[in-house]
Design a protein around this motif. Structure first.
Motif, PDB file in Angstrom:
ATOM      1  N   UNK B 119       0.831  -1.192   0.000  1.00 50.64           N
ATOM      2  CA  UNK B 119       0.000   0.000   0.000  1.00 50.64           C
ATOM      3  C   UNK B 119       0.872   1.251   0.000  1.00 50.64           C
ATOM      4  N   UNK B 120       0.552   2.162  -0.878  1.00 46.04           N
ATOM      5  CA  UNK B 120       1.242   3.448  -0.941  1.00 46.04           C
ATOM      6  C   UNK B 120       0.277   4.545  -0.516  1.00 46.04           C
ATOM      7  N   UNK B 121       0.719   5.384   0.411  1.00 46.61           N
ATOM      8  CA  UNK B 121      -0.121   6.499   0.830  1.00 46.61           C
ATOM      9  C   UNK B 121       0.613   7.808   0.569  1.00 46.61           C
ATOM     10  N   UNK B 122      -0.151   8.859   0.391  1.00 46.78           N
ATOM     11  CA  UNK B 122       0.460  10.183   0.326  1.00 46.78           C
ATOM     12  C   UNK B 122      -0.402  11.150   1.131  1.00 46.78           C
ATOM     13  N   UNK B 123       0.217  12.213   1.575  1.00 41.43           N
ATOM     14  CA  UNK B 123      -0.488  13.171   2.419  1.00 41.43           C
ATOM     15  C   UNK B 123       0.509  14.011   3.177  1.00 41.43           C
ATOM     16  N   UNK B 124       0.291  14.131   4.475  1.00 42.29           N
ATOM     17  CA  UNK B 124       1.189  14.948   5.283  1.00 42.29           C
ATOM     18  C   UNK B 124       1.692  14.164   6.494  1.00 42.29           C
ATOM     19  N   UNK B 125       2.976  14.331   6.778  1.00 43.24           N
ATOM     20  CA  UNK B 125       3.564  13.672   7.941  1.00 43.24           C
ATOM     21  C   UNK B 125       3.186  14.460   9.200  1.00 43.24           C
ATOM     22  N   UNK B 126       3.419  13.904  10.377  1.00 47.19           N
ATOM     23  CA  UNK B 126       3.021  14.578  11.611  1.00 47.19           C
ATOM     24  C   UNK B 126       3.482  16.025  11.721  1.00 47.19           C
ATOM     25  N   UNK B 127       4.761  16.298  11.439  1.00 46.40           N
ATOM     26  CA  UNK B 127       5.216  17.682  11.641  1.00 46.40           C
ATOM     27  C   UNK B 127       4.665  18.626  10.588  1.00 46.40           C
ATOM     28  N   UNK B 128       4.525  18.162   9.347  1.00 49.98           N
ATOM     29  CA  UNK B 128       3.957  19.045   8.321  1.00 49.98           C
ATOM     30  C   UNK B 128       2.463  19.251   8.541  1.00 49.98           C
ATOM     31  N   UNK B 129       1.807  18.237   9.103  1.00 52.68           N
ATOM     32  CA  UNK B 129       0.379  18.367   9.392  1.00 52.68           C
ATOM     33  C   UNK B 129       0.149  19.470  10.423  1.00 52.68           C
ATOM     34  N   UNK B 130       1.036  19.556  11.410  1.00 56.13           N
ATOM     35  CA  UNK B 130       0.899  20.585  12.439  1.00 56.13           C
ATOM     36  C   UNK B 130       1.108  21.976  11.855  1.00 56.13           C
ATOM     37  N   UNK B 131       2.159  22.126  11.057  1.00 56.19           N
ATOM     38  CA  UNK B 131       2.414  23.434  10.445  1.00 56.19           C
ATOM     39  C   UNK B 131       1.264  23.879   9.553  1.00 56.19           C
ATOM     40  N   UNK B 132       0.696  22.886   8.858  1.00 54.16           N
ATOM     41  CA  UNK B 132      -0.405  23.167   7.933  1.00 54.16           C
ATOM     42  C   UNK B 132      -1.594  23.781   8.659  1.00 54.16           C
ATOM     43  N   UNK B 133      -1.869  23.249   9.850  1.00 53.75           N
ATOM     44  CA  UNK B 133      -3.104  23.635  10.540  1.00 53.75           C
ATOM     45  C   UNK B 133      -2.954  24.948  11.300  1.00 53.75           C
ATOM     46  N   UNK B 134      -1.728  25.494  11.315  1.00 58.69           N
ATOM     47  CA  UNK B 134      -1.549  26.759  12.047  1.00 58.69           C
ATOM     48  C   UNK B 134      -2.085  27.936  11.248  1.00 58.69           C
TER      49      UNK B 134
END
Lengths: 134, 134
Positions: B119-134
């Motif tokens: 399975x291949x997934x794409x999206x945001x890793x934990x640290x980028x997810x946090x920056x994104x939501x700021x």
DNA sequence: CTGGCTGCAAATCTTTTGCATCCTG
DNA sequence: CAGGATGCAAAAGATTTGCAGCCAG
């Protein structure tokens, strides 16, 4: 063609040729495949135009980029979720109808944002499988 | 190191440095990452040597090639079946623990030979997810 | 001692970019 | 007629290859 109007970008003759080549195409072509095909109609088209058009289509969600070919990028006009098999012998990519359900543990769902997930397979396509067994 | 004897290829100092860099490495490094790391110990090592070593390891089943980074090939010393997530923001690849069962229809099993599937997934890793939501 | 490995440099292949000109909407 | 698209050429990046010399087994 009016069917391409809704894409929302300037419809030049070159872009129309690219769109017609991609329409219903399930061969997962590379940029070079697309370039060489459109070259027949437009002997002066350049890679710059091909790549720019592919980027514009991706941005508008009309084209998927496939990375299961280790040698170069491939493109797929079918943006619905489906699975691919990369044939290690002939290097072609095939759509395969498989079913699966992925269970994302709570720890994954909390920490990652998952926008896409799909299954990648590799092995041999029908015709290479036959040659192999001879 | 005797632990690398079993690989079955000539154990040169350069190869040992590559093996030590890869051992337990879950950063999914590119050939360039490996090259730059080994360069510290062997200022004269070349890409030819790095790529030759990677090819030799792949052939012996000691290294997996990952194609989920659309920009370049990555390598993974963990050859057990597992899943990856490619972060679209920082371009890093993460191992993710997910569970799934794939049902291959009879028509697929008859016509294709499937050596690997994952399975291949794409999206945001934990640290980028946090920056994104700021 | 020999076949496989190394390092250098050049080549190849894919993708991107700068820029002047063109043409769709 | 303005801004986005095109085409050319050059650049950038990743990977491969030819070859002479080297060294692990």
């Amino acid at each position: 063609m009016n069917k391409y109007r809704e894409i929302g970008f300037k419809l030049t003759p070159q872009r129309l040729a690219i769109l017609e080549y991609l329409d219903g195409n399930n061969n997962h072509p590379s940029a070079d495949d697309i370039y060489r095909s459109v070259l027949k109609k437009f002997p002066t088209i350049s890679f710059a135009t091909v790549y720019a058009t592919l980027t514009a289509l991706k941005k508008r969600g009309k084209l998927a980029e496939i990375s299961s070919d280790p040698y170069k990028r491939r493109y797929d006009p079918d943006t619905r979720k489906h699975s691919h098999l990369h044939c290690d012998a002939c290097n072609r990519i095939f759509d395969i109808p498989i079913e699966y359900t992925i269970v994302f543990p709570e720890s994954v769902r909390q920490n990652f944002y998952i926008s896409h997930s799909h299954v990648e397979c590799s092995g041999l396509c029908p015709s290479c499988k036959i040659h192999e067994s001879k």
